[in-house]
Design a protein around this motif. Structure first.
Motif, short mmCIF file in Angstrom:
data_model
loop_
_atom_site.label_atom_id
_atom_site.label_comp_id
_atom_site.label_asym_id
_atom_site.label_seq_id
_atom_site.Cartn_x
_atom_site.Cartn_y
_atom_site.Cartn_z
N ILE A 1 23.36 66.39 46.88
CA ILE A 1 24.44 66.36 45.89
C ILE A 1 23.90 66.67 44.50
O ILE A 1 24.50 67.43 43.73
CB ILE A 1 25.14 64.98 45.91
N ALA A 2 22.74 66.11 44.17
CA ALA A 2 22.15 66.34 42.85
C ALA A 2 21.81 67.81 42.63
O ALA A 2 22.09 68.37 41.56
CB ALA A 2 20.89 65.48 42.70
N PHE A 3 21.26 68.45 43.64
CA PHE A 3 20.84 69.84 43.46
C PHE A 3 22.01 70.82 43.53
O PHE A 3 21.97 71.88 42.90
CB PHE A 3 19.75 70.21 44.47
N THR A 4 23.05 70.50 44.28
CA THR A 4 24.24 71.36 44.23
C THR A 4 24.91 71.25 42.86
O THR A 4 25.43 72.23 42.33
CB THR A 4 25.24 70.99 45.34
N GLY A 5 24.87 70.05 42.27
CA GLY A 5 25.38 69.90 40.91
C GLY A 5 24.56 70.69 39.91
O GLY A 5 25.11 71.30 38.98
N LEU A 6 23.23 70.70 40.09
CA LEU A 6 22.36 71.48 39.22
C LEU A 6 22.71 72.96 39.29
O LEU A 6 22.74 73.66 38.26
CB LEU A 6 20.89 71.27 39.62
N MET A 7 22.96 73.46 40.50
CA MET A 7 23.34 74.87 40.65
C MET A 7 24.61 75.20 39.89
O MET A 7 24.72 76.27 39.28
CB MET A 7 23.51 75.21 42.14
N MET A 8 25.59 74.31 39.95
CA MET A 8 26.85 74.55 39.25
C MET A 8 26.62 74.69 37.75
O MET A 8 27.10 75.64 37.11
CB MET A 8 27.83 73.40 39.52
N VAL A 9 25.85 73.78 37.18
CA VAL A 9 25.61 73.80 35.73
C VAL A 9 24.83 75.06 35.33
O VAL A 9 25.21 75.77 34.38
CB VAL A 9 24.84 72.53 35.30
N LEU A 10 23.75 75.35 36.04
CA LEU A 10 22.90 76.48 35.67
C LEU A 10 23.63 77.81 35.82
O LEU A 10 23.46 78.72 34.99
CB LEU A 10 21.63 76.48 36.52
N SER A 11 24.41 77.97 36.87
CA SER A 11 25.13 79.25 37.07
C SER A 11 26.14 79.48 35.95
O SER A 11 26.31 80.62 35.50
CB SER A 11 25.81 79.27 38.44
N LEU A 12 26.80 78.42 35.50
CA LEU A 12 27.76 78.57 34.41
C LEU A 12 27.08 78.87 33.08
O LEU A 12 27.55 79.68 32.28
CB LEU A 12 28.62 77.31 34.28
N VAL A 13 25.93 78.21 32.83
CA VAL A 13 25.18 78.47 31.59
C VAL A 13 24.68 79.91 31.56
O VAL A 13 24.81 80.60 30.54
CB VAL A 13 24.00 77.48 31.45
N LEU A 14 24.11 80.37 32.67
CA LEU A 14 23.60 81.75 32.73
C LEU A 14 24.75 82.75 32.57
O LEU A 14 24.60 83.77 31.87
CB LEU A 14 22.86 81.99 34.05
N THR A 15 25.88 82.48 33.18
CA THR A 15 27.04 83.36 33.03
C THR A 15 27.46 83.46 31.57
O THR A 15 27.74 84.56 31.06
CB THR A 15 28.21 82.83 33.88
N PHE A 16 27.49 82.34 30.89
CA PHE A 16 27.85 82.32 29.47
C PHE A 16 26.87 83.15 28.64
O PHE A 16 27.29 83.95 27.78
CB PHE A 16 27.89 80.88 28.96
N LEU A 17 25.57 83.00 28.88
CA LEU A 17 24.57 83.71 28.10
C LEU A 17 24.63 85.22 28.34
O LEU A 17 24.53 86.01 27.40
CB LEU A 17 23.17 83.18 28.45
N LEU A 18 24.82 85.63 29.59
CA LEU A 18 24.90 87.06 29.90
C LEU A 18 26.19 87.66 29.34
O LEU A 18 26.19 88.79 28.84
CB LEU A 18 24.83 87.27 31.41
N LYS A 19 27.27 86.91 29.43
CA LYS A 19 28.54 87.38 28.88
C LYS A 19 28.44 87.56 27.37
O LYS A 19 28.95 88.55 26.81
CB LYS A 19 29.64 86.38 29.24
#
Length: 501
Positions: free
Chosen positions: A443-461
């Motif tokens: 659960i902890a690492f799936t939550g980490l994936m959610m946060v990191l994917s959204l942060v990276l999406t924001f930075l690339l956008k």
């Protein structure tokens, strides 16, 4: 009156005519730059590649996944008892596969640049098929560890080599769907492996050869044959497509499409690209997301049969009940990847899949009811498996240059597999049947994936918006301009390049 032609002059004329005719044969076939005629050529070319390249790679990865994951099914068929494993011996054997797989990543991608893909993948397939088959001869802990370690080393060739090959033949917006079909074979392997294990346990068991030994032999032997076939039949690059497979116009279009995908560098190993891969800030995010994926994914592949057995099913029924979660994962994987290509979005789809997996683990940890647990197992598979082709496509989309792309994929996979060893340790018997610690970590690492994917999406956008505002709409680069982008070390920093978000 014309002057008579001497024999010497006649010979010169013949030589000139022959050279002219040879040059004319070397000319590129005429292909329109746009319009219905070109669209038809592209459509036929894609169809041919989809019918030859993708199924071939999918079958290779099917056996890659079977040979990697069949130890989980073998465990239910009394592998531990027959090889006298005690304590953490089984978990250590699982870990040694990932040790081998990890250390082989970057060296394998270097060899990938030195030899043709068909040679590398064909040879490594034969070798891992031998290792997988030899696991049937393991008599103790040491023999099992040795075969698993070398199995990991040789399987590294297909794991990152195949996605790199796919990126040579398809445009950036076509990758996720093809990567999904390729990687989707691993979910099919999970379902197929359960059916094979069930059939072996019910029908082929005998006194002379234990079911788990038969399982390793049945699933390992075909890999050797496929490796030999791959050596001769796997396409290596658009420039080397055979004349019996494509027309001259289709081959020319394949080469042009490869150049449009920034596949113009021909150097065996560009050191600047190697350094760029290690220093690219985006690759840090990719690696962290992949680490967050591989911990729950490695545990899922190895322990699903055991988890289902502890839900109350018999050994043979537990083998059979591993099929539906993988079938659900395959359907969801294809749907998500298709939509990711359609929308040209990666990060949001990664976040969605991580959320689905997280919900699955919440169901597993929060209830002792059989139906709720089984639904959680299905949701976990549906969330975890699609992230792999999405991440392979995301890295391939945003790394320019053969070497940079290949090494970036290798780094991501290497670090991900390092932490996969953690996944092999979190579902130990002492925490059964609820596996509270294991589910909490997932659960902890799936939550980490959610946060990191959204942060990276924001930075690339944000970076795409900055380039759009400063430089305007991007224009397609010619092959010479793309070569210059790579040779001067500009890569994805070029003003005309836009990131996939």
């Amino acid at each position: 009156m014309s002057k008579p032609v001497t024999k010497v002059e006649e010979a010169v004329l013949e030589t000139d005519e022959s050279s002219i005719s040879e040059k004319s044969l070397d000319r590129k076939p005429y292909v329109p730059e746009s319009g219905p005629e070109r669209d038809a050529i592209v459509k036929h070319l894609r169809f041919k590649l989809d019918m030859r390249l993708i199924p071939h790679l999918a079958i290779l990865y099917l056996f890659n996944s079977l040979d990697r994951g069949n130890i989980g099914n073998a465990r239910l068929a009394h592998l531990e008892e027959d090889t006298h494993l005690k304590g953490n011996d089984f978990y250590n054997a699982l870990s040694f596969f990932y040790f081998g797989y990890t250390i082989a990543q970057v060296p394998t991608m270097y060899i990938f640049k030195k030899v043709t893909p068909s040679v590398l993948i064909g040879v490594t397939m034969v070798l891992w098929g031998v290792c997988s088959t030899c696991m049937a001869a393991a008599k103790d802990h040491s023999g099992l560890i040795a075969t698993r370690f070398f199995l990991g080393i040789f399987e590294a060739g297909v794991g990152m080599g195949a996605p790199t090959i796919i990126s040579f033949f398809y445009m950036r917006s076509e990758l996720a769907w093809r990567q999904a079909i390729f990687y989707g074979s691993s979910t099919f392997a999970g379902a197929f492996g359960g059916l094979v294990a069930y059939g072996v346990s019910k029908n082929l068991a005998n006194e002379h050869l234990a079911p788990w030994k038969l399982l390793f032999i049945i699933e390992g032997t075909p890999t050797i044959f496929l490796g030999i076939v791959t050596f001769f039949l796997l396409p290596n690059s658009p420039e080397k497509l055979e004349s019996w497979f494509v027309t001259p116009q289709e081959k020319q279009v394949a080469i042009e499409r490869a150049r449009q995908g920034y596949n113009t560098d021909s150097s065996l190993l560009d050191k600047r690209q190697l350094i760029a891969a290690f220093t690219d800030w985006k690759n840090l995010f990719y690696c962290l997301i992949y680490i967050g994926l591989n911990i729950p994914l490695a545990s899922y592949q190895s322990f699903l049969p055991t988890i289902i057995k502890l839900m109350g099913y018999t050994e043979a029924k537990a083998q059979l009940m591993t099929v539906p979660p993988y079938a659900c994962a395959l359907a969801f994987l294809l749907l998500i990847s298709w939509n990711s290509d359609r929308t040209m979005l990666r990060g949001y789809h990664v976040c969605l899949c991580a959320l689905v997996a997280c919900v699955g683990y919440v169901l597993l940890i929060s209830s002792s009811k059989l139906g709720c647990n089984y639904a959680g197992a299905c949701l976990a598979a549906m969330g975890l498996y699609p992230i792999v082709p999405l991440m392979l496509s995301w890295v391939s989309n945003n790394n320019v240059g053969h070497t940079k792309r290949a090494i970036s994929l290798a780094i991501m996979n290497m670090l991900g597999q390092c932490f996969a060893t953690v996944g092999t340790q979190i579902f130990k018997n002492k925490t059964a049947p609820r596996f509270f610690m294991g589910y909490s970590i997932c659960i902890a690492f799936t939550g980490l994936m959610m946060v990191l994917s959204l942060v990276l999406t924001f930075l690339l956008k944000r970076e795409n918006a900055r380039r759009q505002e400063k430089f305007g709409d991007p224009r397609p680069l010619s092959s010479s301009e793309q070569t210059e982008v790579i040779e001067k070390g500009i890569y994805d920093k070029h003003p005309g390049f836009r990131y996939f978000i």
